[in-house]
Design an enzyme around this catalytic site. Sequence first.
Site, PDB file in Angstrom:
ATOM      1  N   LYS A 169       4.174  23.585  15.196  1.00  0.00           N
ATOM      2  CA  LYS A 169       3.877  23.192  13.818  1.00  0.00           C
ATOM      3  C   LYS A 169       2.374  23.255  13.588  1.00  0.00           C
ATOM      4  O   LYS A 169       1.914  23.765  12.555  1.00  0.00           O
ATOM      5  CB  LYS A 169       4.394  21.771  13.540  1.00  0.00           C
ATOM      6  CG  LYS A 169       5.894  21.721  13.317  1.00  0.00           C
ATOM      7  CD  LYS A 169       6.418  20.293  13.303  1.00  0.00           C
ATOM      8  CE  LYS A 169       7.948  20.316  13.278  1.00  0.00           C
ATOM      9  NZ  LYS A 169       8.541  19.039  13.671  1.00  0.00           N
TER      10      LYS A 169
ATOM     11  N   GLN B 235       7.595  12.984  14.152  1.00  0.00           N
ATOM     12  CA  GLN B 235       8.595  13.736  14.906  1.00  0.00           C
ATOM     13  C   GLN B 235       9.698  12.797  15.404  1.00  0.00           C
ATOM     14  O   GLN B 235       9.426  11.743  15.976  1.00  0.00           O
ATOM     15  CB  GLN B 235       7.916  14.442  16.094  1.00  0.00           C
ATOM     16  CG  GLN B 235       8.818  15.335  16.905  1.00  0.00           C
ATOM     17  CD  GLN B 235       9.264  16.594  16.162  1.00  0.00           C
ATOM     18  OE1 GLN B 235       8.561  17.096  15.287  1.00  0.00           O
ATOM     19  NE2 GLN B 235      10.438  17.090  16.498  1.00  0.00           N
TER      20      GLN B 235
ATOM     21  N   ASP C 263       9.178  15.878   5.188  1.00  0.00           N
ATOM     22  CA  ASP C 263      10.508  15.995   5.790  1.00  0.00           C
ATOM     23  C   ASP C 263      11.611  15.771   4.749  1.00  0.00           C
ATOM     24  O   ASP C 263      12.763  16.144   4.981  1.00  0.00           O
ATOM     25  CB  ASP C 263      10.690  14.927   6.887  1.00  0.00           C
ATOM     26  CG  ASP C 263      10.486  15.474   8.287  1.00  0.00           C
ATOM     27  OD1 ASP C 263      10.798  16.654   8.518  1.00  0.00           O
ATOM     28  OD2 ASP C 263      10.033  14.698   9.153  1.00  0.00           O
TER      29      ASP C 263
HETATM   30  N1  GUN Z   1      13.221  16.495  15.086  1.00  0.00           N
HETATM   31  C1  GUN Z   1      14.070  17.540  15.026  1.00  0.00           C
HETATM   32  N2  GUN Z   1      14.063  18.086  13.788  1.00  0.00           N
HETATM   33  C2  GUN Z   1      13.197  17.368  13.058  1.00  0.00           C
HETATM   34  C3  GUN Z   1      12.747  17.460  11.712  1.00  0.00           C
HETATM   35  O1  GUN Z   1      13.156  18.316  10.915  1.00  0.00           O
HETATM   36  N3  GUN Z   1      11.826  16.540  11.348  1.00  0.00           N
HETATM   37  C4  GUN Z   1      11.373  15.582  12.186  1.00  0.00           C
HETATM   38  N4  GUN Z   1      10.487  14.707  11.719  1.00  0.00           N
HETATM   39  N5  GUN Z   1      11.764  15.463  13.424  1.00  0.00           N
HETATM   40  C5  GUN Z   1      12.668  16.362  13.874  1.00  0.00           C
END
Ligand code: GUN
Length: 296
Positions: free
Chosen positions: A55, A99, A122
């Site tokens: 990311k 996350q 998100d």
């Molecule tokens: N862990 C796995 N997928 C995601 C996501 O789309 N967002 C977040 N914050 N954590 C994740």
Amino acid sequence: MAEARIIDGKTCAAGVRAEVAAQVAALGRDHGLTPGLAVVLVGEDPASAVYVRNKGRQTEAAGMNGWQHRLAADATEAEVLAKVAALNADPAVHGILVQLPLPAQVEARAVIEAIDPAKDVDGFHPINAGRLVAGGEALVPCTPRGCLILLRETLDDLAGAEAVVVGRSNIVGKPLALLLLGQNCTVTLAHSRTRDLAGVCRRADILVAAVGRAGMIRGDWIKPGAAVIDVGINRVPTESGKHRLVGDVAFDEALAVAGAITPVPGGVGPMTIACLLANTVTAACRQHGIAPPEAA
Ligand code: GUN
């Protein structure tokens, strides 16, 4: 019948990222604004660390500011909430992603609800989830948004199609069902307790699998010619003692029946981060009273 077309998520995601980079350049030029995304990682989970690194890399490649905040695996909920509060108050931060999963001592719901909904890239905050249901300026969860972009690239028209989504998570299944409804699909949200799941799936012109069980959707569950979107990313051991990634759909079986299908890896996966970058641009624009780019 011909073999299914493979839906190329890698190429599609590269296109979305290029669009985002162009939008970021225009925001800098026209408004002196650089969108910024802060990612918070609590603990040392190796898979999460890889996602967070990717990311960060892609955020900077798109010309945006990216920050990674790492907290120890034994961080308290109060410490995580304090970090979120500091990011909420920082005007250079337009998007915040914590996350998941979080360590057991930190309640995910409390953290999600602490994020400023305007920075919730998100789309997990109840305000954004509610706006997705009722209408309004939602930030839409990234994976469902990516699935929808792939479907719109694949199909001329989604209106009136029978869409079956298997899996009812807040992250994928529920928001994707709402997005498909917004495209005028007839939507069924199926799950582990659905009776005759195979028969329900067989009705689908659009079949989405988001359950997290390797190869659960079999070839004879698929309507001939259907568009199949496989959200599953399951690690299965190989004979050599390593592991490989497979989806929720028995891919080789599905290939002979479906009209189009996403591979794993290289299907939905790359779309998620691309949509996260797009959400960050949208969030930054709204925070500065600038009309955001058209959402896909
Ligand atoms: N862990 C796995 N997928 C995601 C996501 O789309 N967002 C977040 N914050 N954590 C994740």
